[in-house]
Design a protein around this motif. Structure first.
Motif, short mmCIF file in Angstrom:
data_model
loop_
_atom_site.label_atom_id
_atom_site.label_comp_id
_atom_site.label_asym_id
_atom_site.label_seq_id
_atom_site.Cartn_x
_atom_site.Cartn_y
_atom_site.Cartn_z
N THR A 588 -32.08 0.15 -22.60
CA THR A 588 -31.84 1.09 -21.50
C THR A 588 -32.94 0.89 -20.47
O THR A 588 -34.12 1.11 -20.76
N ASP A 590 -33.49 0.67 -15.92
CA ASP A 590 -32.79 0.82 -14.64
C ASP A 590 -32.92 -0.40 -13.72
O ASP A 590 -32.11 -0.59 -12.84
N ARG A 595 -33.47 -5.95 -17.13
CA ARG A 595 -32.37 -6.00 -18.09
C ARG A 595 -32.03 -7.44 -18.43
O ARG A 595 -31.82 -7.81 -19.58
N THR A 611 -27.72 -0.75 -20.91
CA THR A 611 -27.34 0.46 -20.18
C THR A 611 -28.33 0.69 -19.06
O THR A 611 -29.50 0.31 -19.17
N ASN A 613 -29.06 3.74 -17.32
CA ASN A 613 -29.79 5.01 -17.22
C ASN A 613 -29.58 5.83 -18.49
O ASN A 613 -28.82 5.46 -19.36
N GLU A 616 -25.91 6.90 -19.49
CA GLU A 616 -25.13 5.83 -20.14
C GLU A 616 -25.61 5.60 -21.57
O GLU A 616 -24.81 5.40 -22.49
N ALA A 617 -26.94 5.63 -21.71
CA ALA A 617 -27.51 5.39 -23.04
C ALA A 617 -26.98 6.43 -24.03
O ALA A 617 -26.57 6.09 -25.14
N LEU A 633 -36.27 1.43 -24.77
CA LEU A 633 -36.02 2.52 -23.83
C LEU A 633 -37.08 2.59 -22.75
O LEU A 633 -38.28 2.69 -23.03
#
Ligand code: C2E
Ligand code: CA
Ligand code: CA
Length: 890
Positions: A588, A590, A595, A611, A613, A616-617, A633
């Motif tokens: 996760t 942003d 990512r 994911t 944000n 979504e997570a 995270l």
């Protein structure tokens, strides 16, 4: 006279005193002088405390002789010190008055030196014998009868009451040595005194109690209808809530006195035989003697009587049981097992005598003999040009008592010129529990000298998994019980455990042997799991050594299962996964570039879900939380940040299931906050790819490891359940807790929290015990929710819990964890009740090397401080808090 005795001379007349002292000094006594009764009393309380005798004048100022005698009676010193009255020409009534007050003899003035010396000497002698008798009669420590006097008085009691029904009860404190070692011998003594008082009261006027050994009490008890019904309860440790030491176990053997022609000693022996049947068995507190116990004991005696001769006359022989390669079924080695061909009793298998030999120490001779025979056998083989296979011998834990075991073994093997690698040593897992350090040192030495070490019966003990990486082992030999199929249901979980152990051992690069394999089905399964070697009736029963050579000739050749480095690769993370799929990692984050970096890094080994944000997570978590092996995270994100995700996970009970790695900007102090919310570790930005991968691998392995391990422990736990678990909450009980503490990793640092439910007693009183039980269960549930899978939770008293947060040694986090537990318990609702729970906590940092009682004392002290402040509070132990002296505050 070896040691000068001290005599107290009490007289107001200086000359009289001087004369007496001179006479006494001449005979080798030391003297002390007092001018009146009061001075004498002062001396008795001080430097005259050890005085062996007193010479006492009657008429004196301040306090006369009678008054002094009265005072001494009151203080009890009259029974300690014999008194001779020195009189003038007083009348008979004076003598009577003095005798009444406890004086022993008289001397008349003027003194005749010889007579004085004679009187003193004979009174001292008489007194000493008397003291000796009473000392023998009662046990000095506990005040109950000593052995001889128990026997004597018990006999009299039985004779006097020939119509009544009696039992002899033999009470043995299990592992008393450990209690002394753990709590100190003063506490051990205290426990003995406590039990003595308890049993003295229990037998009452109709029975007697004695202590006939260090930790052994015997009772002769009259059977009334009342105590017949309650009998077993009397010996249940549950009775001893106020005992000075907790967590001890009693083992009681009962001999109902049927045959009165037996001596008391024989009756006690029978009660002791009954105890022997339940020694070291949890949950069994008493056993009643039966004749079959005697028969068995007699047979054991017969065997013990014949054992030396058996060794001399060659009645022991070596049987060999082959070990086969799973891969190609070739013979890879053999285990040497002893057999006894007894001239009267015939062929006896080791099951019947090994444990006895271990107890009486004879096993060391048998093992030495077996090793010598095996060496001789291998030597013959080699000289005949046959290629030998390694043979393993069993080393009993008792063998390690000899402190030169490595030298002995090497000496024997070298005498026959046998290469060390042809000898394997089987050492059972449980051997390591008694004195691990010494045994590890010896076994390491043997390993260094080239002997191969097999850990026998692996999985049967408790310490296994934690210790595995620290022990010198070359081969793991799985306990037979894991292999042999029971009913189908057990079969499933046994399979799991087996495959877990086998993958674990691959990870540790240790080959495995399964023994007790009897069927094709078992063989196939073990082969599929990757077990390297098989021993069992499936291939062959143990056979006389001579037959083994021809057995070998019929088997396929060449087995290289032990060359582990070539055949076994290190586990990749996914080899732990049972379904063979790669573990799923949820990322996760942003920032898109981040990512993508993660995806690139992780996708060679893992499945990756990305994911953007927190929202979504959370949605992904809801749908897939069972599949996720680990989560990465980010903390700072739009639309629900990382903290909110953690909170969400917490409230859905996911936080303890899924390891969370926080990816954060370095230097930000949000780490602690995330940790508080249940995160497991951190990787700072910008990422170092190796560090990131390392954390992920560790988290994934740990997750599978704990899951499987839990299953494994559950399996074994079932065996011990009754003794280790608290029935009401299904948490560990105190006993289970100390057992679990024994199994912590070497030198592990952890945080211990004692939780105490406030006012439970009041609640019990007003609402009833069923409601009280609800409260306890509610608290237990909260604790379960607030702890991680690996943490240890126990209910150690009526309203007391103890939590060990493992691998946690940060005082801030510790205090936070404790406070949080209290808060959560405070918020919890008791089903159907308008009752506000409150709970106080004492916390301490601790280390595996400490004893339960050390840790307990500190946490308990902190608890005391917490409660002193206010109920519902929480306190971390600090060194300036003096440790409270009370053992527990149950
Ligand atoms: P262990 O070391 O675990 O040995 C394995 C035992 O399992 C042997 O029993 C063997 O005969 C038996 N066994 C092997 N395959 C199968 C199978 O497929 N099914 C079944 N049901 N049993 C199988 P044994 O020979 O009666 O020995 C019993 C124990 O006595 C041994 O257990 C070992 O602890 C001890 N022992 C035997 N010989 C010696 C020795 O020389 N020294 C020492 N210290 N202990 C020994
Ligand atoms: Ca063995
Ligand atoms: Ca075994």
């Amino acid at each position: 006279m070896t040691q000068k005795k001290q005599i107290l001379v009490v007289d107001d007349n200086n000359i009289n005193r001087a004369v007496l002292c001179k006479i006494l000094n001449a005979d080798g006594y030391k003297t002390l002088e007092a001018g009146n009764g009061q001075e004498a009393l002062n001396l008795l309380a001080g430097k005259g405390r050890e005085a062996a005798l007193m010479l006492l004048d009657i008429s004196m100022p301040v306090m006369n002789g009678y008054e002094l005698l009265d005072q001494m009676t009151q203080q009890g010193s009259i029974t300690r010190i014999p008194v001779i009255i020195t009189t003038g020409a007083e009348d008979e009534s004076t003598e009577v008055r003095c005798l009444e007050r406890g004086a022993s003899d008289f001397l008349r003035k003027p003194y005749n030196a010889e007579l004085v010396q004679h009187r003193v000497k004979s009174l001292l002698r008489l007194w000493e014998t008397a003291a000796l008798i009473s000392r023998l009669e009662v046990d000095q420590l506990t005040g109950v009868y000593s052995k001889e006097f128990f026997y004597r008085h018990a006999e009299e009691l039985l004779d006097r009451n020939s119509a009544d029904v009696f039992s002899i009860i033999y009470v043995d404190i299990d592992d008393f040595k450990m209690i002394n070692a753990r709590y100190g011998s003063a506490a051990g003594d205290e426990l003995l005194r406590y039990l003595a008082a308890y049993y003295q009261k229990l037998v009452g006027k109709d029975g007697i109690c004695g202590r006939i050994g260090g930790d052994i009490f015997v009772l002769l008890m009259k059977e009334s209808r009342k105590n017949k019904k309650k009998e077993p309860d009397y010996f249940d440790t549950l009775e001893f809530a106020d005992a000075p030491v907790k967590g001890f176990q009693l083992k009681c053997g009962i001999y109902p006195v049927k045959n009165r022609s037996l001596s008391i000693a024989d009756m006690c022996d029978r009660a002791k035989l009954a105890v022997a049947t339940i020694k070291h068995q949890y949950g069994f507190h008493y056993a009643v003697y039966s004749d079959s116990m005697l028969t068995r004991a007699l047979r054991e005696h017969q065997l013990a009587d014949g054992m030396e001769e058996a060794l001399e006359k060659g009645q022991f022989s070596v049987y060999l049981q082959p070990k086969h390669c799973t891969e190609n079924k070739a013979v890879a080695g053999a285990e040497a097992l002893v057999r006894w061909n007894h001239p009267e009793l015939g062929f006896i298998s080791p099951g019947e005598f090994i444990s006895m030999f271990e107890r009486n120490g004879f096993i060391t001779k048998v093992d030495e003999y077996m090793l010598r025979e095996v060496c001789r056998f291998l030597g013959r083989w080699i000289s005949q040009g046959i290629t030998p296979v390694p043979i393993s011998v069993n080393i009993s834990r008792a063998d390690f008592v000899l402190n030169d075991l490595p030298e002995r073994i090497t000496g024997c093997v070298d005498a026959y010129n046998i290469p060390h690698e042809l000898i394997h040593l089987e050492i059972t897992e449980s051997a390591y529990t008694s004195d691990p350090r010494q045994i590890i040192a010896d076994v390491s030495a043997l390993q260094d000298m080239g002997f191969l070490i097999e850990m026998d019966d692996f999985g049967s003990g408790y310490s296994s998994l934690n210790m595995l990486s620290e022990l010198p082992i070359d081969i793991l030999k799985l306990d037979m019980r894991f292999v042999q199929s029971g009913n189908d249901r057990i079969k499933g979980s046994k399979r799991n455990i087996l495959s877990f152990i086998i993958s674990l051992s691959k990870w540790l690069q240790l080959p495995t042997i399964a023994e007790g394999v009897e069927t094709q089905d078992e063989f196939d399964q073990l082969k599929a799991m990757g077990c390297n070697l098989i021993q069992g009736f499936f291939f062959s029963k143990p056979m006389p050594a001579e037959e083994f050579v021809s057995y070998m000739e019929k088997q396929p050749l060449n087995c290289n299962a032990e060359k582990t480095n070539e055949t076994i690769e290190l586990l990749t993370p996914d080899s732990f996964e049972t379904d063979g799929e790669r573990p799923l990692i949820l990322v996760t984050e942003d920032i898109e570039s981040n990512r993508e970096i993660m995806r690139a890094l992780l996708s060679p080994s893992y499945r990756v879900a990305l994911t953007e944000n927190g929202k979504e997570a959370c949605e992904y978590l809801m749908a897939h939380h069972n599949d996720i092996a680990c989560m990465l995270l980010d903390l700072l994100m739009p639309v629900m940040d990382g903290f909110q995700v953690l909170e969400f996970m917490q409230s859905n009970g996911m936080i303890n299931e899924i390891p969370v790695i926080i990816t954060t900007e370095t230097g930000s102090n949000s780490e602690l906050r995330a940790l508080h919310l249940g995160a497991d570790s951190f990787v700072g930005k910008p990422y170092n790819s190796e560090i990131l991968l390392h954390h992920v691998r560790k988290a994934v392995e740990e997750k599978s490891f704990w899951k499987l391990r839990r299953e494994f422990e559950n399996q074994k736990g079932a065996l011990y359940e009754k003794a280790y678990l608290d029935e009401l909450t299904n948490l560990l009980n105190r006993h289970g807790l100390s057992e679990a503490m024994n199994r912590l990793t070497y030198n592990e640092k952890y945080t211990a929290v004692i939780l105490d439910i406030d006012d439970l007693k009041k609640f019990n009183d007003t609402e009833g015990h069923a409601a009280g039980d609800d409260v306890i269960r509610t608290v237990a549930d909260v604790i379960k929710k607030e702890t991680r899978e690996r943490d240890i939770i126990a209910r150690i008293g009526g309203d007391e819990f103890m939590v060990l947060f493992r691998e946690m040694d940060n005082p801030k986090v510790a205090l936070y964890k404790g406070t949080r537990l209290c808060m959560r318990i405070g918020e919890a609702a008791v089903p159907g009740k308008q009752f506000f729970l409150s709970c106080s906590a004492g916390i301490t940092l601790a280390c595996q090397s400490e004893t339960f009682s050390e840790v307990f004392k500190r946490a308990d002290t902190a608890l005391y401080y917490a409660k002193r402040e206010k109920k519902g509070g929480c306190c971390l132990w600090e060194s300036q808090m003096s440790v409270r002296n009370t053992e527990t505050n149950e």
